[in-house]
Scaffold this active site. Structure first.
Site, PDB file in Angstrom:
ATOM      1  N   ASP A   1       0.874  -1.173   0.000  1.00 50.04           N
ATOM      2  CA  ASP A   1       0.000   0.000   0.000  1.00 50.04           C
ATOM      3  C   ASP A   1       0.904   1.214   0.000  1.00 50.04           C
ATOM      4  O   ASP A   1       1.538   1.525   1.015  1.00 50.04           O
ATOM      5  CB  ASP A   1      -0.904  -0.017   1.235  1.00 50.04           C
ATOM      6  CG  ASP A   1      -1.898   1.141   1.269  1.00 50.04           C
ATOM      7  OD1 ASP A   1      -1.709   2.117   0.505  1.00 50.04           O
ATOM      8  OD2 ASP A   1      -2.854   1.088   2.063  1.00 50.04           O
TER       9      ASP A   1
ATOM     10  N   SER B   1       1.599  11.944 -15.796  1.00 47.41           N
ATOM     11  CA  SER B   1       0.517  11.892 -16.778  1.00 47.41           C
ATOM     12  C   SER B   1       0.534  13.166 -17.602  1.00 47.41           C
ATOM     13  O   SER B   1       1.046  14.202 -17.159  1.00 47.41           O
ATOM     14  CB  SER B   1      -0.833  11.769 -16.053  1.00 47.41           C
ATOM     15  OG  SER B   1      -1.918  11.953 -16.947  1.00 47.41           O
TER      16      SER B   1
ATOM     17  N   TYR C   1      -6.679  14.681  -9.479  1.00 50.47           N
ATOM     18  CA  TYR C   1      -5.775  13.850 -10.274  1.00 50.47           C
ATOM     19  C   TYR C   1      -4.743  14.721 -10.995  1.00 50.47           C
ATOM     20  O   TYR C   1      -3.542  14.437 -10.955  1.00 50.47           O
ATOM     21  CB  TYR C   1      -6.575  13.040 -11.289  1.00 50.47           C
ATOM     22  CG  TYR C   1      -5.731  12.145 -12.161  1.00 50.47           C
ATOM     23  CD1 TYR C   1      -5.194  10.971 -11.666  1.00 50.47           C
ATOM     24  CD2 TYR C   1      -5.474  12.478 -13.496  1.00 50.47           C
ATOM     25  CE1 TYR C   1      -4.417  10.136 -12.468  1.00 50.47           C
ATOM     26  CE2 TYR C   1      -4.701  11.662 -14.306  1.00 50.47           C
ATOM     27  CZ  TYR C   1      -4.175  10.493 -13.783  1.00 50.47           C
ATOM     28  OH  TYR C   1      -3.399   9.679 -14.576  1.00 50.47           O
TER      29      TYR C   1
ATOM     30  N   LYS D   1      -0.671  14.655 -10.256  1.00 52.29           N
ATOM     31  CA  LYS D   1       0.297  14.281 -11.279  1.00 52.29           C
ATOM     32  C   LYS D   1       1.269  15.429 -11.575  1.00 52.29           C
ATOM     33  O   LYS D   1       2.419  15.193 -11.952  1.00 52.29           O
ATOM     34  CB  LYS D   1      -0.431  13.834 -12.552  1.00 52.29           C
ATOM     35  CG  LYS D   1      -1.130  12.492 -12.399  1.00 52.29           C
ATOM     36  CD  LYS D   1      -0.151  11.376 -12.029  1.00 52.29           C
ATOM     37  CE  LYS D   1      -0.795  10.005 -12.045  1.00 52.29           C
ATOM     38  NZ  LYS D   1       0.167   8.915 -11.748  1.00 52.29           N
TER      39      LYS D   1
END
Length: 270
Positions: A61, A145, A158, A162
Site C-alpha cells: 500500500d 501523466s 488527479y 500528477k
C-alpha cells in the site's frame, strides 16, 4: 520468453503492477534480464502477475510508510540492493463516481487521490534512495501523466497530484546529483493508454470501435497507446542507455501535447 540483457542483473521494484501499465513494465523488465518485484495493493493480483512472469511479489500500500519500509527490507534482504524503482501506482479518484471538479470535490476525496498519487511517490522516492545507495547505477521512474501538465476540470485532484509527481521528480533528481548518489530520477507522462480502466467506458459490441474513435479524436495519431509502448520508455530509463538523463520528462501521448493536427489542403494544380 526469450532472454535479453538490457537490464541484466538489475534489481527492480514496480508499484501498481498487478495489471495495466505496471504489469507491462514488469514483463518488459523480466524479459530484459531484471530481477523483478511486482507490488500492488491487490496482493493476489500481484502474486498472479509475478507467477506468470517468474518474478517475486509484494503486497504494498503505497500510502503507508511502514509498507514501504517492509518492502525495501525484503528486497535488500533478498538482493542486497535496489537498482530500479518504478512508482506507477495511481488512482484517478473517479473510480467511485465522486465529483472531482474544483467546486464540488470533497476534501476527503481530494486527499484520497493525493495520498496515493503524491504521497505514494514521495514515500517511494524516500525509501528508494535508501535502498539504492548500494547500487552502482540506479534509476527512479515516476509515472506522471499528460494531466500533470494541463488542467482537467472534472479531475482536479488527479491533475494536481500528477503535477506534483512531475515536479517532485526534478527535486529528487537534483538532490541525488547534489549528494553525489548514483541515482537518476525521471518521469513518464502517458495519455490515452488503453488500460483496463477504460473498459467500462468502451464496452463491447459494434459500438466499441466508434467509442474508441470518439475518445481519440483529439489525438494526432488517432488511436490509443498501449501499456507496452509505455513500458518501452520505462525500459529505456531503467537501462544504462539513459545514463545521462535525469530530471527529465518523456511524453507517451500520441502527440496530444504537441497541439492540434491541421490537415493542409491539397495544392491546386497550376
Amino acid at each position: 520468453m526469450a532472454a535479453h540483457t538490457r537490464l541484466h542483473n538489475k534489481v527492480a521494484l514496480i508499484t501498481g503492477a498487478a495489471r495495466g501499465i505496471g504489469a507491462a513494465i514488469a514483463e518488459a523488465f523480466v524479459r530484459e534480464g531484471a530481477r523483478v518485484w511486482v507490488s500492488d495493493l491487490d496482493g493476489p493480483g500481484a502474486l498472479a502477475c509475478a507467477q506468470r512472469l517468474g518474478a517475486a511479489a509484494l503486497t504494498l500500500d503505497v500510502r503507508q510508510e511502514a509498507d514501504w519500509q517492509h518492502a525495501m527490507d525484503q528486497v535488500l534482504a533478498a538482493a542486497g540492493r535496489l537498482d530500479v524503482l518504478v512508482n506507477n501506482a495511481g488512482i484517478s479518484g473517479l473510480e467511485q463516481g465522486a465529483a472531482h471538479d474544483p467546486e464540488h470535490a470533497t476534501l476527503d476525496d481530494w486527499r484520497a487521490v493525493h495520498a496515493v498519487n503524491s504521497d505514494g511517490v514521495f514515500l517511494g522516492c524516500k525509501h528508494g534512495i535508501r535502498a539504492m545507495r548500494h547500487s552502482r547505477a540506479a534509476s527512479i521512474i515516476n509515472i506522471s501523466s499528460r494531466s500533470g501538465l494541463v488542467g482537467i476540470p472534472m479531475a482536479a485532484a488527479y491533475a494536481a497530484s500528477k503535477a506534483a509527481v512531475r515536479n517532485h521528480t526534478k527535486s529528487v533528481a537534483l538532490y541525488c546529483a547534489q549528494q553525489g548518489l548514483p541515482i537518476r530520477c525521471n518521469s513518464i507522462h502517458p495519455a490515452a493508454i488503453l488500460t483496463p480502466m477504460w473498459e467500462p467506458m468502451l464496452g463491447e459490441g459494434p459500438e466499441r470501435a466508434a467509442r474508441m474513435a470518439a475518445f481519440t479524436a483529439d489525438c494526432p495519431l488517432r488511436r490509443f497507446g498501449t501499456p507496452e509502448e509505455v513500458a518501452a520508455v520505462a525500459l529505456l530509463l531503467a537501462s544504462d542507455e539513459s545514463a545521462y538523463m535525469t530530471g527529465t520528462e518523456l511524453h507517451v501521448d500520441g502527440g496530444i501535447l504537441a497541439g492540434a493536427v491541421v490537415t493542409p489542403q491539397a495544392a491546386e494544380e497550376a
